[in-house]
Write an enzyme that holds these catalytic residues in place. Structure first.
Site, short mmCIF file in Angstrom:
data_model
loop_
_atom_site.label_atom_id
_atom_site.label_comp_id
_atom_site.label_asym_id
_atom_site.label_seq_id
_atom_site.Cartn_x
_atom_site.Cartn_y
_atom_site.Cartn_z
N CYS A 140 0.82 -1.21 0.00
CA CYS A 140 0.00 0.00 0.00
C CYS A 140 0.86 1.27 0.00
O CYS A 140 1.40 1.65 1.05
CB CYS A 140 -0.93 -0.01 1.21
SG CYS A 140 -1.96 1.47 1.33
N CYS A 143 -0.36 4.13 2.21
CA CYS A 143 -0.12 3.92 3.65
C CYS A 143 1.36 4.14 4.00
O CYS A 143 1.67 4.74 5.02
CB CYS A 143 -0.45 2.48 4.05
SG CYS A 143 -1.95 1.83 3.32
N ASP A 144 2.25 3.65 3.17
CA ASP A 144 3.64 3.52 3.61
C ASP A 144 4.64 4.41 2.86
O ASP A 144 5.81 4.50 3.26
CB ASP A 144 4.09 2.06 3.46
CG ASP A 144 3.27 1.14 4.36
OD1 ASP A 144 2.81 1.62 5.42
OD2 ASP A 144 3.07 -0.04 4.01
#
Ligand code: NAP
Length: 317
Positions: A140, A143-144
């Site tokens: 993701c 997200c990261d």
């Protein structure tokens, strides 16, 4: 956690899945005194249990560990009366109400059924990828990506997701190497044009990641790449690997029973979590091929709970 053998047969709400969507639906229906049963499934806590730091879930200015967030969500739902069962639902019959839900050799009945079984990111299937998931290997970018400022990255895949995530990651990374197994992208023309024009993007064609190098302490240090035409193996330094080769919605149980798109995502009515079967609701990634965020999953979990509550009121149950 409760032993399944202790459950009575009929329930007002049964929830399948225990990611942010399932646990939020559980919290809301529990607070409405509907005593929901949550079947946690094989990946209890959902995809967030496969990540480490989560910095984009509102309310945590210092971030929160994915597994900790999910444990807190479960504890909050259970505190208000939700019952968590560590079992997998193996079959359902949604043709008549109450719906039949089978888990192991126990058959339960549900007046409403909330499906929050999620989607699983497709993985490359190599041991080192599994080992370093959450330690430099991610599925993701939203997200990261932030954790990789000025780092060199690998993105695997050639579809819209890989190209879009690659372009997104150039906001943080010093360089993004997109590794694709063929010599042309599947992604839409407009995304391809954008990617080719981006100076931070580099393309490695006809190649597969053979091994992710690194360890849990130091994170990812590089990859071994295999050229699929020549068989040649080379090493490339990188501090992060993003696998973006698609997702599989967890909907096998619902084939022939619920409307789904070509890929298998459940179809819900616009602005609602209703499926084509009255009393069956879907929330989270199992019906969302677009946003796929913990907060959007939690949001639709709340909607499913309110939809189920209204349905029960209207049907006098
Ligand atoms: P996708 O279109 O199925 O593409 C998957 C990519 O991963 C393909 O390039 C495929 O290679 C590659 N791949 C699959 N298995 C692999 C493996 N085992 N090893 C290495 N490579 C592998 O998936 P997606 O990109 O996630 O997109 C899913 C859907 O969402 C699509 O309909 C897409 O259009 C849509 N989407 C749209 C947008 C947007 O419009 N902005 C953004 C994201 C997603 P091959 O090409 O060789 O098959």
């Amino acid at each position: 956690m409760t032993d399944i053998s202790k459950l009575k047969t009929r329930h007002k709400v049964i929830i399948m899945g225990s990611g942010p969507a399932g646990l939020t639906a559980a919290l809301y229906t529990a607070r409405a005194n509907l005593e929901p049963i949550i079947f946690e499934g094989l990946e209890a806590g959902g995809q967030l249990t496969l990540t480490t730091d989560v910095e984009n879930y509102p309310g945590f200015p210092d971030g929160v560990m994915g597994p900790d967030l999910m444990n807190a969500m479960r504890a909050q739902a259970v505190k208000f009366g939700a019952v968590s069962i560590m079992e997998e639902i193996t079959s359902v019959d949604l043709t008549v109400r109450p719906f039949k839900v089978l888990a192991g050799d126990k058959e339960l009945e549900a007046d409403t059924f909330i499906i929050a079984s999620g989607a699983s990111a497709k993985m490359l299937g190599i041991d080192s990828e599994k080992e370093l998931l959450g330690y430099g290997v991610s599925t993701c970018a939203t997200c990261d990506g932030f954790f990789f400022k000025d780092k060199e990255l690998i993105v695997v895949g050639g579809g819209d997701s890989a190209v879009e995530e690659g372009i997104f990651l150039t906001k943080f990374a010093s360089k993004v190497n997109l590794v694709h197994r063929r010599d042309e992208l599947r992604a839409s023309k407009i995304l391809q044009d954008r990617a080719f024009a981006n100076e931070k993007m580099n393309f490695i064609w006809d190649s597969a990641v053979d091994e992710v190098l690194g360890d849990k302490e130091g994170g990812v240090s590089g990859v071994k790449l295999k050229n699929l035409k020549t068989g040649e193996i080379t090493e490339k330094e990188a501090q992060g690997v993003f696998v973006a080769i698609g997702h599989n919605p967890n909907t096998t149980l619902f084939k022939e029973q619920l409307d789904m798109d070509d890929v298998g995502y459940l179809i819900t009515k616009a602005g609602s979590t209703e499926t084509n079967v009255p009393g069956v609701f879907a929330a989270g990634d199992v019906q969302d091929n677009k946003y796929r965020q913990a907060i959007t999953a939690a949001g639709t979990g709340c909607m499913a709970a309110l939809d189920a509550e209204k349905f029960l009121e209207e049907h006098g149950e």
